[in-house]
Design an enzyme around this catalytic site. Sequence first.
Site, mmCIF file in Angstrom:
data_model
loop_
_atom_site.group_PDB
_atom_site.id
_atom_site.type_symbol
_atom_site.label_atom_id
_atom_site.label_comp_id
_atom_site.label_asym_id
_atom_site.label_seq_id
_atom_site.Cartn_x
_atom_site.Cartn_y
_atom_site.Cartn_z
ATOM 1 N N ARG A 60 0.842 -1.192 0.000
ATOM 2 C CA ARG A 60 0.000 0.000 0.000
ATOM 3 C C ARG A 60 0.884 1.251 0.000
ATOM 4 N NH1 ARG A 60 -5.172 -0.370 4.024
ATOM 5 N NH2 ARG A 60 -6.188 -2.189 3.092
ATOM 6 N N ASP A 62 1.541 5.387 0.010
ATOM 7 C CA ASP A 62 0.917 6.572 0.586
ATOM 8 C C ASP A 62 0.590 7.592 -0.488
ATOM 9 O OD1 ASP A 62 1.157 5.560 3.155
ATOM 10 O OD2 ASP A 62 3.077 6.555 3.542
ATOM 11 N N TYR A 123 12.156 -0.323 -3.495
ATOM 12 C CA TYR A 123 11.814 1.078 -3.746
ATOM 13 C C TYR A 123 13.049 1.851 -4.194
ATOM 14 C CZ TYR A 123 7.221 0.801 -1.404
ATOM 15 O OH TYR A 123 5.925 0.506 -1.064
ATOM 16 N N ARG A 211 10.756 6.535 3.782
ATOM 17 C CA ARG A 211 10.914 7.993 3.805
ATOM 18 C C ARG A 211 11.616 8.464 5.078
ATOM 19 N NH1 ARG A 211 4.951 9.517 2.992
ATOM 20 N NH2 ARG A 211 5.687 11.643 3.329
#
Length: 283
Positions: A60, A62, A123, A211
Amino acid sequence: MSDEVEPGFVRVRLDLSYDGAEFSGWAKQRERRTVQGELEAALRTVTRSGETYELTVAGRTDAGVHARGQVAHVDLPEELWAEHGDRLLRRLAGRLPKDVRVWRVAEAPYGFNARFSAIWRRYAYRVTDHPGGVDPLLRGHVLWHDWALDVDAMNAASRALLGEHDFAAYCKRREGATTIRTLQELSWVRDADGIVTATVRADAFCHNMVRSLVGALLFVGDGHRPVDWPGKVLAAGVRDSAVHVVRPHGLTLEEVGYPADDRLMARNLEARNRRTLPGAGCC
């Protein structure tokens, strides 16, 4: 817990990408535009179905986060799949908005679950420290950091974070969810155009983990914190107010990895177990 597909249904894998700029994340929300909402509406329309078939996703994302290699699955009635399967990809292309694309639609092998069968997610976070800022053509995908970055220092700091740890210091806690993860890769490379890209791969990620890690390592790269600081934050096990969660637009889900087909169900079941670190007490 079993993940057998209900009789009369077919599990379908979808490989997709999207630009997250105009989405409020992946997960459906009332009165907000989301990737899941757009995809489920498009599936309902192109299959002329009165029912919404819910998607399960590998990761999921953001609000504002992009994806190039996202994976989802949906269980469709056998008769619906038989009627529409061959034309589903082209029909979705005609129905979906331009900021989300499905690249592959196929019947999934036995035991496949887009979320629980995955063994890693990879990522990339892209940042530039060019004094002039970000190339206007890349502004939606690259963060501008207005201090010069030392990539070698960032790589040195990253090594202390690799392996299986409780990443509570870098995660936004969610009720009942573990923050134990195995960070398999965390590395930084500067390309010929000056873009610095972090590659971050783990078996799974908790909320805001990538992040937050990037935010901590940028502080090392620009000299505001020493090389050993991110590792000390990890060891402390609590959120540090000095760790900034960087903006989402520099982050892209690049790829999701799965085991061989004959290991899918085993991985599916294994991933549902609540994790603890070696030597940690249960519960």
